[in-house]
Design a protein around this motif. Structure first.
Motif, PDB file in Angstrom:
ATOM      1  N   GLY A 288       3.708  -3.298  -5.190  1.00 47.63           N
ATOM      2  CA  GLY A 288       3.446  -1.501  -5.037  1.00 47.63           C
ATOM      3  C   GLY A 288       3.889  -0.899  -6.510  1.00 47.63           C
ATOM      4  O   GLY A 288       3.004  -0.113  -6.607  1.00 47.63           O
ATOM      5  N   SER A 289       5.501  -0.838  -6.350  1.00 45.11           N
ATOM      6  CA  SER A 289       5.630  -0.322  -7.368  1.00 45.11           C
ATOM      7  C   SER A 289       4.897  -0.264  -8.650  1.00 45.11           C
ATOM      8  O   SER A 289       5.047   0.508  -9.209  1.00 45.11           O
ATOM      9  N   PHE A 290       5.326  -1.128  -8.573  1.00 43.51           N
ATOM     10  CA  PHE A 290       5.027  -1.461 -10.201  1.00 43.51           C
ATOM     11  C   PHE A 290       3.567  -1.294 -10.516  1.00 43.51           C
ATOM     12  O   PHE A 290       2.695  -1.134 -11.699  1.00 43.51           O
TER      13      PHE A 290
ATOM     14  N   LEU B 128       1.105  -1.330   0.318  1.00 42.72           N
ATOM     15  CA  LEU B 128      -0.398  -0.067   0.029  1.00 42.72           C
ATOM     16  C   LEU B 128       1.494   1.384   0.065  1.00 42.72           C
ATOM     17  O   LEU B 128       0.281   2.296  -0.927  1.00 42.72           O
ATOM     18  N   ALA B 129       2.262   1.457   0.707  1.00 48.09           N
ATOM     19  CA  ALA B 129       3.055   2.172   1.160  1.00 48.09           C
ATOM     20  C   ALA B 129       3.290   2.309  -0.375  1.00 48.09           C
ATOM     21  O   ALA B 129       3.489   3.885  -0.878  1.00 48.09           O
ATOM     22  N   ALA B 130       3.556   1.934  -1.551  1.00 52.28           N
ATOM     23  CA  ALA B 130       4.529   2.118  -2.712  1.00 52.28           C
ATOM     24  C   ALA B 130       3.645   2.047  -3.603  1.00 52.28           C
ATOM     25  O   ALA B 130       3.590   3.263  -3.960  1.00 52.28           O
ATOM     26  N   ILE B 131       2.880   1.487  -3.417  1.00 53.51           N
ATOM     27  CA  ILE B 131       1.723   2.421  -4.550  1.00 53.51           C
ATOM     28  C   ILE B 131       0.963   3.943  -3.683  1.00 53.51           C
ATOM     29  O   ILE B 131       1.313   4.842  -5.003  1.00 53.51           O
TER      30      ILE B 131
ATOM     31  N   ILE C  47      -0.578   2.087 -12.706  1.00 57.08           N
ATOM     32  CA  ILE C  47      -2.234   3.533 -12.700  1.00 57.08           C
ATOM     33  C   ILE C  47      -1.761   5.077 -13.232  1.00 57.08           C
ATOM     34  O   ILE C  47      -2.515   5.764 -13.684  1.00 57.08           O
ATOM     35  N   ILE C  48      -0.458   5.255 -13.054  1.00 55.38           N
ATOM     36  CA  ILE C  48       0.091   6.850 -13.325  1.00 55.38           C
ATOM     37  C   ILE C  48      -0.460   7.402 -14.774  1.00 55.38           C
ATOM     38  O   ILE C  48      -1.136   8.587 -14.651  1.00 55.38           O
TER      39      ILE C  48
END
Length: 255
Positions: A218-220, A22-25, A225-226
């Motif tokens: 989460g980063s991927f 969650l933090a990475a997203i 989403i970006i």
């Protein structure tokens, strides 16, 4: 090693993985991973300096996964931003050094002042110029601000990526490019800080690994989403996140 494996596959390991995810997203999208990561880890009883060290490792790993993707796709040239990488990694080391020397209360005061200044900058900017512009090495000439933010990131962290995103938007980058450069800085500053924490014996691998695995996933997801993020959402969400971070830090100070 067997004890570590048991920690990673336990219920606590799953909770840590979810926190990292969650933090990475949130971190990729809006530069506020610390808003999720640090309070959540402190809430489950992890000491402040261990939390910071794990945060640097997890954020650095997730940022690295993004940077590798950027380079492979030809979106970013690390050679072009080598000076930015150098100054941000140096800032991360210096910030970690200060964090070991300072008390938690002083660190919270520094965080609060930094976030209030960032909040004022965002509020005073009625709109960000987000037009596409040609990318050149000279486009980012002031290394002092990313360096200062990296010091804060290495020593504490919440809101540091948000500060970098705000800075690059003010420098007339579009939002996607601002996020890309912020991930590069996050990787270098977190790596520098983590190495300092590692050699001072603060890192807990039973905590760091599951959080990092969640951060990578989460980063991927965040990068996927970006492209769907509208700039008007950014105008609304950035000051809100700044405000919530300030409230969180002030709450810690008055406890």
């Amino acid at each position: 090693m067997e004890i570590l494996l048991q920690e990673w596959v336990s219920a606590k390991g799953f909770i840590l993985f979810t926190i990292g995810l969650l933090a990475a997203i949130i971190g990729v999208l809006f530069g506020a991973a610390g808003f999720i990561l640090m309070p959540s880890m402190l809430l489950i009883g992890i000491p402040i300096h261990t939390t910071i060290a794990v945060n640097k490792f997890a954020t650095g790993i997730s940022a690295l996964s993004n940077v590798v993707t950027f380079v492979i796709k030809g979106q970013v040239s690390l050679k072009q931003y080598r000076s930015l990488l150098f100054f941000s990694s140096l800032g991360g080391v210096f910030g970690a050094f200060l964090a070991v020397l300072l008390s938690e209360q002083i660190m919270n005061v520094i965080a609060c002042i930094s976030l209030i200044l960032g909040f004022i900058i965002v509020i005073r900017s009625s709109t960000f110029i987000v037009k596409e512009i040609k990318e050149t090495q000279e486009q980012v000439t002031n290394k002092l601000i990313p360096f200062a933010i990296s010091i804060y990131d290495g020593g504490f962290g919440p809101g540091s990526a948000l500060m970098n995103i705000t800075y690059f938007l003010k420098k007339q980058y579009n939002y996607v490019k601002a996020v890309e450069l912020t991930r590069i800085i996050s990787f270098s500053s977190c790596t520098g800080a983590f190495l300092f924490y590692y050699f001072t014996g603060i890192v807990n691998w039973g905590i760091a690994i599951p959080v990092s695995m969640g951060s990578i996933v989460g980063s991927f997801l965040g990068l996927k989403i970006i492209p769907y993020i509208k700039i008007k959402w950014v105008h609304l969400i950035l000051p809100i996140i700044f405000f919530l971070l300030i409230v969180q830090i002030v709450t810690d100070l008055i406890k």
